[in-house]
Design a protein around this motif. Structure first.
Motif, mmCIF file in Angstrom:
data_model
loop_
_atom_site.group_PDB
_atom_site.id
_atom_site.type_symbol
_atom_site.label_atom_id
_atom_site.label_comp_id
_atom_site.label_asym_id
_atom_site.label_seq_id
_atom_site.Cartn_x
_atom_site.Cartn_y
_atom_site.Cartn_z
ATOM 1 N N ASP A 192 0.820 -1.218 0.000
ATOM 2 C CA ASP A 192 0.000 0.000 0.000
ATOM 3 C C ASP A 192 0.852 1.265 0.000
ATOM 4 O O ASP A 192 0.455 2.276 -0.573
ATOM 5 C CB ASP A 192 -0.965 -0.012 1.182
ATOM 6 C CG ASP A 192 -2.056 -1.073 1.022
ATOM 7 O OD1 ASP A 192 -2.256 -1.545 -0.111
ATOM 8 O OD2 ASP A 192 -2.683 -1.427 2.033
ATOM 9 N N THR B 133 -10.758 13.012 -7.521
ATOM 10 C CA THR B 133 -11.411 13.288 -6.241
ATOM 11 C C THR B 133 -12.285 12.104 -5.850
ATOM 12 O O THR B 133 -12.285 11.679 -4.686
ATOM 13 C CB THR B 133 -12.257 14.573 -6.323
ATOM 14 O OG1 THR B 133 -11.414 15.651 -6.761
ATOM 15 C CG2 THR B 133 -12.871 14.919 -4.988
ATOM 16 N N LEU C 29 -10.127 9.349 -4.564
ATOM 17 C CA LEU C 29 -9.640 9.651 -3.214
ATOM 18 C C LEU C 29 -10.725 9.367 -2.175
ATOM 19 O O LEU C 29 -10.460 8.756 -1.137
ATOM 20 C CB LEU C 29 -9.176 11.107 -3.134
ATOM 21 C CG LEU C 29 -8.651 11.571 -1.783
ATOM 22 C CD1 LEU C 29 -7.442 10.760 -1.352
ATOM 23 C CD2 LEU C 29 -8.305 13.051 -1.847
ATOM 24 N N ILE C 30 -11.951 9.789 -2.451
ATOM 25 C CA ILE C 30 -13.060 9.526 -1.534
ATOM 26 C C ILE C 30 -13.303 8.017 -1.426
ATOM 27 O O ILE C 30 -13.494 7.476 -0.330
ATOM 28 C CB ILE C 30 -14.329 10.283 -1.978
ATOM 29 C CG1 ILE C 30 -14.110 11.785 -1.799
ATOM 30 C CG2 ILE C 30 -15.556 9.807 -1.201
ATOM 31 C CD1 ILE C 30 -15.150 12.651 -2.465
ATOM 32 N N LEU D 203 -11.079 5.725 -1.866
ATOM 33 C CA LEU D 203 -9.951 5.188 -1.105
ATOM 34 C C LEU D 203 -10.172 5.343 0.396
ATOM 35 O O LEU D 203 -9.924 4.414 1.168
ATOM 36 C CB LEU D 203 -8.650 5.881 -1.519
ATOM 37 C CG LEU D 203 -7.400 5.502 -0.721
ATOM 38 C CD1 LEU D 203 -7.064 4.039 -0.921
ATOM 39 C CD2 LEU D 203 -6.235 6.390 -1.124
ATOM 40 N N LEU D 204 -10.650 6.504 0.811
ATOM 41 C CA LEU D 204 -10.920 6.720 2.235
ATOM 42 C C LEU D 204 -12.000 5.755 2.737
ATOM 43 O O LEU D 204 -11.878 5.209 3.846
ATOM 44 C CB LEU D 204 -11.304 8.171 2.491
ATOM 45 C CG LEU D 204 -10.208 9.201 2.217
ATOM 46 C CD1 LEU D 204 -10.734 10.622 2.376
ATOM 47 C CD2 LEU D 204 -8.996 8.966 3.100
ATOM 48 N N LEU D 205 -13.033 5.534 1.930
ATOM 49 C CA LEU D 205 -14.071 4.563 2.292
ATOM 50 C C LEU D 205 -13.498 3.147 2.353
ATOM 51 O O LEU D 205 -13.811 2.378 3.267
ATOM 52 C CB LEU D 205 -15.221 4.617 1.291
ATOM 53 C CG LEU D 205 -16.123 5.833 1.376
ATOM 54 C CD1 LEU D 205 -17.079 5.872 0.188
ATOM 55 C CD2 LEU D 205 -16.905 5.831 2.680
ATOM 56 N N TYR D 206 -12.657 2.801 1.396
ATOM 57 C CA TYR D 206 -12.025 1.477 1.359
ATOM 58 C C TYR D 206 -11.176 1.258 2.610
ATOM 59 O O TYR D 206 -11.256 0.208 3.250
ATOM 60 C CB TYR D 206 -11.179 1.350 0.084
ATOM 61 C CG TYR D 206 -10.348 0.103 -0.031
ATOM 62 C CD1 TYR D 206 -10.946 -1.154 -0.113
ATOM 63 C CD2 TYR D 206 -8.966 0.172 -0.080
ATOM 64 C CE1 TYR D 206 -10.188 -2.302 -0.235
ATOM 65 C CE2 TYR D 206 -8.195 -0.970 -0.210
ATOM 66 C CZ TYR D 206 -8.808 -2.209 -0.277
ATOM 67 O OH TYR D 206 -8.044 -3.348 -0.400
ATOM 68 N N ILE D 207 -10.400 2.245 2.984
ATOM 69 C CA ILE D 207 -9.547 2.128 4.164
ATOM 70 C C ILE D 207 -10.403 1.981 5.418
ATOM 71 O O ILE D 207 -10.156 1.113 6.267
ATOM 72 C CB ILE D 207 -8.596 3.330 4.278
ATOM 73 C CG1 ILE D 207 -7.544 3.282 3.163
ATOM 74 C CG2 ILE D 207 -7.919 3.364 5.650
ATOM 75 C CD1 ILE D 207 -6.726 4.550 3.020
ATOM 76 N N GLY D 208 -11.410 2.839 5.559
ATOM 77 C CA GLY D 208 -12.265 2.785 6.743
ATOM 78 C C GLY D 208 -13.005 1.463 6.863
ATOM 79 O O GLY D 208 -13.025 0.843 7.937
ATOM 80 N N CYS D 209 -13.605 1.021 5.780
ATOM 81 C CA CYS D 209 -14.328 -0.252 5.801
ATOM 82 C C CYS D 209 -13.377 -1.424 6.010
ATOM 83 O O CYS D 209 -13.701 -2.382 6.726
ATOM 84 C CB CYS D 209 -15.122 -0.439 4.514
ATOM 85 S SG CYS D 209 -16.524 0.681 4.360
#
Length: 126
Positions: A48, A73, A76-77, A79-85
């Motif tokens: 990663d 954009t 990126l959003i 990606l943030l959802l992927y990381i959080g989930c």
């Protein structure tokens, strides 16, 4: 490093990151001791990190940046959802059912990111 080489590195890391997540999700579901192996805990961070560095390098070389380009954009959003989930699925979820639901959401976010990258559209399925 050339743009083409960076792009190949980036795509390779995308595939490795997704496959690694699916493997760790499967191991978590099966409660496998493989999740405790040192390589299982270290390798995803290496992949990663290379993925992020190659993405930043590609953005720099191409002059395309999030918040200036809608599709970046959206990535990126996503990606943030992927990381959080993914964090909820592999570490923070209290029950197996919650972990599996977040794992499914992470896989959907991953698919969205890939679809956006391939189509350069914020709504690639429409």
């Amino acid at each position: 490093m050339s743009y083409v080489l960076l792009k190949h590195l980036h795509v390779t890391c995308v595939v490795l990151s997704g496959a690694g997540f699916l493997l760790r999700l499967f191991w978590m579901w099966r409660q496998s001791p493989c999740l405790q192996w040192r390589i299982s805990r270290v390798l995803p961070h290496v992949v990663d990190s290379l993925l992020l560095l190659s993405a930043l390098s590609l953005a720099w070389i191409s002059g395309q940046y999030p918040f200036a380009m809608d599709w970046l954009t959206a990535k990126l959003i996503g990606l943030l959802l992927y990381i959080g989930c993914g964090m909820m699925a592999l570490k923070r979820g209290r029950t197996m059912a919650i972990r599996l639901r977040f794992g499914g959401l992470a896989v959907l976010a991953y698919g969205y990111i890939v679809a956006v990258a391939l189509t350069r559209q914020t709504l690639p399925f429409v």
